[in-house]
Design an enzyme around this catalytic site. Structure first.
Site, PDB file in Angstrom:
ATOM      1  N   HIS A  32      33.335 -89.621  -1.572  1.00  0.00           N
ATOM      2  CA  HIS A  32      33.330 -88.216  -1.136  1.00  0.00           C
ATOM      3  C   HIS A  32      33.514 -88.140   0.388  1.00  0.00           C
ATOM      4  CE1 HIS A  32      30.563 -87.576  -4.817  1.00  0.00           C
ATOM      5  NE2 HIS A  32      31.703 -86.984  -5.109  1.00  0.00           N
ATOM      6  N   LYS A  56      25.821 -79.936 -16.164  1.00  0.00           N
ATOM      7  CA  LYS A  56      25.932 -81.399 -16.034  1.00  0.00           C
ATOM      8  C   LYS A  56      24.569 -82.067 -15.917  1.00  0.00           C
ATOM      9  CE  LYS A  56      30.449 -82.002 -13.921  1.00  0.00           C
ATOM     10  NZ  LYS A  56      31.131 -82.559 -12.739  1.00  0.00           N
ATOM     11  N   ARG A 105      41.240 -90.194  -7.718  1.00  0.00           N
ATOM     12  CA  ARG A 105      41.027 -91.631  -7.612  1.00  0.00           C
ATOM     13  C   ARG A 105      42.058 -92.405  -8.416  1.00  0.00           C
ATOM     14  NH1 ARG A 105      34.923 -90.577  -9.129  1.00  0.00           N
ATOM     15  NH2 ARG A 105      36.082 -88.871 -10.058  1.00  0.00           N
ATOM     16  N   SER A 143      29.779 -90.864  -8.639  1.00  0.00           N
ATOM     17  CA  SER A 143      28.335 -90.619  -8.589  1.00  0.00           C
ATOM     18  C   SER A 143      27.678 -91.190  -9.842  1.00  0.00           C
ATOM     19  CB  SER A 143      28.061 -89.117  -8.516  1.00  0.00           C
ATOM     20  OG  SER A 143      28.642 -88.574  -7.362  1.00  0.00           O
TER      21      SER A 143
HETATM   22  P1  ADP Z   1      32.650 -82.825  -9.981  1.00  0.00           P
HETATM   23  O1  ADP Z   1      33.263 -81.819  -9.069  1.00  0.00           O
HETATM   24  O2  ADP Z   1      33.511 -83.139 -11.173  1.00  0.00           O
HETATM   25  O3  ADP Z   1      31.215 -82.593 -10.312  1.00  0.00           O
HETATM   26  P2  ADP Z   1      32.090 -84.811  -7.945  1.00  0.00           P
HETATM   27  O4  ADP Z   1      31.110 -84.010  -7.239  1.00  0.00           O
HETATM   28  O5  ADP Z   1      31.680 -86.205  -8.294  1.00  0.00           O
HETATM   29  O6  ADP Z   1      32.717 -84.223  -9.230  1.00  0.00           O
HETATM   30  O7  ADP Z   1      33.393 -84.924  -7.040  1.00  0.00           O
HETATM   31  C1  ADP Z   1      33.980 -83.850  -6.360  1.00  0.00           C
HETATM   32  C2  ADP Z   1      35.424 -84.231  -6.096  1.00  0.00           C
HETATM   33  O8  ADP Z   1      35.477 -85.460  -5.413  1.00  0.00           O
HETATM   34  C3  ADP Z   1      36.289 -84.399  -7.338  1.00  0.00           C
HETATM   35  O9  ADP Z   1      37.593 -83.945  -7.051  1.00  0.00           O
HETATM   36  C4  ADP Z   1      36.311 -85.888  -7.551  1.00  0.00           C
HETATM   37  O10 ADP Z   1      37.502 -86.307  -8.210  1.00  0.00           O
HETATM   38  C5  ADP Z   1      36.288 -86.370  -6.124  1.00  0.00           C
HETATM   39  N1  ADP Z   1      35.718 -87.707  -6.007  1.00  0.00           N
HETATM   40  C6  ADP Z   1      34.570 -88.190  -6.525  1.00  0.00           C
HETATM   41  N2  ADP Z   1      34.398 -89.479  -6.205  1.00  0.00           N
HETATM   42  C7  ADP Z   1      35.481 -89.823  -5.470  1.00  0.00           C
HETATM   43  C8  ADP Z   1      35.939 -91.051  -4.869  1.00  0.00           C
HETATM   44  N3  ADP Z   1      35.277 -92.178  -4.995  1.00  0.00           N
HETATM   45  N4  ADP Z   1      37.085 -91.001  -4.189  1.00  0.00           N
HETATM   46  C9  ADP Z   1      37.799 -89.859  -4.096  1.00  0.00           C
HETATM   47  N5  ADP Z   1      37.461 -88.701  -4.650  1.00  0.00           N
HETATM   48  C10 ADP Z   1      36.314 -88.684  -5.331  1.00  0.00           C
END
Ligand code: ADP
Length: 176
Positions: A32, A56, A105, A143
């Site tokens: 992130h 979630k 990713r 995460s």
């Molecule tokens: P969500 O919005 O599905 O609950 P997250 O909070 O984990 O997911 O992630 C927010 C955004 O960051 C999403 O677009 C996800 O694809 C991206 N993301 C999560 N982990 C990574 C990573 N390791 N590298 C790049 N982008 C990521």
């Protein structure tokens, strides 16, 4: 011709560009943070919107997720962290920001992200989604996998900022 070029640049320089980066951040990972720092190079202002994400069943409360992000983003004055309840398009309209950042990713992210981007644009035609790809080292990071490693007693310090690592360990200690 040269004069015209100068005036176009001068006009653009006055426009402040902003983007929203929404997610659950349960918890924030280096993936992130990598996306946020790339976005901060592209936009004058980046608003990280932490979704309540009740469906979630997040491990961390909204306040904890915001605190972990805010601590990790100290020293980046163009980035702010806010809570998000409800639809992203409503937040976008209330802030007047119509650019959304999402991370991609791998191909596995694509279908869901593509669907979300199109749905959001259907709900609010001004909304555009910009996809950013992290450094290769973080493409396997999520995460969910970090929580799994922590639960099984693994070292998560290579994957999450220090502030998040200590909170995750504390949380799991309390859960035992
Ligand atoms: P969500 O919005 O599905 O609950 P997250 O909070 O984990 O997911 O992630 C927010 C955004 O960051 C999403 O677009 C996800 O694809 C991206 N993301 C999560 N982990 C990574 C990573 N390791 N590298 C790049 N982008 C990521």
């Amino acid at each position: 011709m040269a004069c015209q070029g100068r005036s176009i640049r001068a006009t653009n320089a006055a426009i402040m560009t902003s983007a929203i980066y929404p997610g659950s951040f349960d918890p924030v990972t280096f993936g992130h943070l990598d996306v946020i720092s790339r976005a901060a190079h592209l936009f004058d202002r980046v608003v990280v919107a932490v979704a309540v994400s009740e469906s979630k069943s997040p491990l961390f409360m909204l306040e904890d997720r915001i605190a972990m992000l805010s601590e990790s983003l100290e020293g980046m004055p163009s980035v702010e962290v806010i809570p998000m309840e409800g639809l992203l398009v409503d937040l976008a309209r209330s802030h007047g920001i119509f650019t959304v950042i999402r991370g991609l990713r791998a191909v596995s992210d694509f279908e869901f992200e593509f669907q979300m981007a199109l749905m959001n644009r259907k709900l609010e035609p001004r909304l555009e989604t910009v996809f950013l790809t992290p450094k290769e080292d973080y493409t396997y990071l999520s995460s969910r996998i970090v929580k799994e490693v922590a639960r099984l007693g693994g070292d998560i310090t290579p994957f999450v900022p220090a502030a998040a690592a200590s909170r995750i360990c504390e949380m799991l200690r309390r859960a035992v």
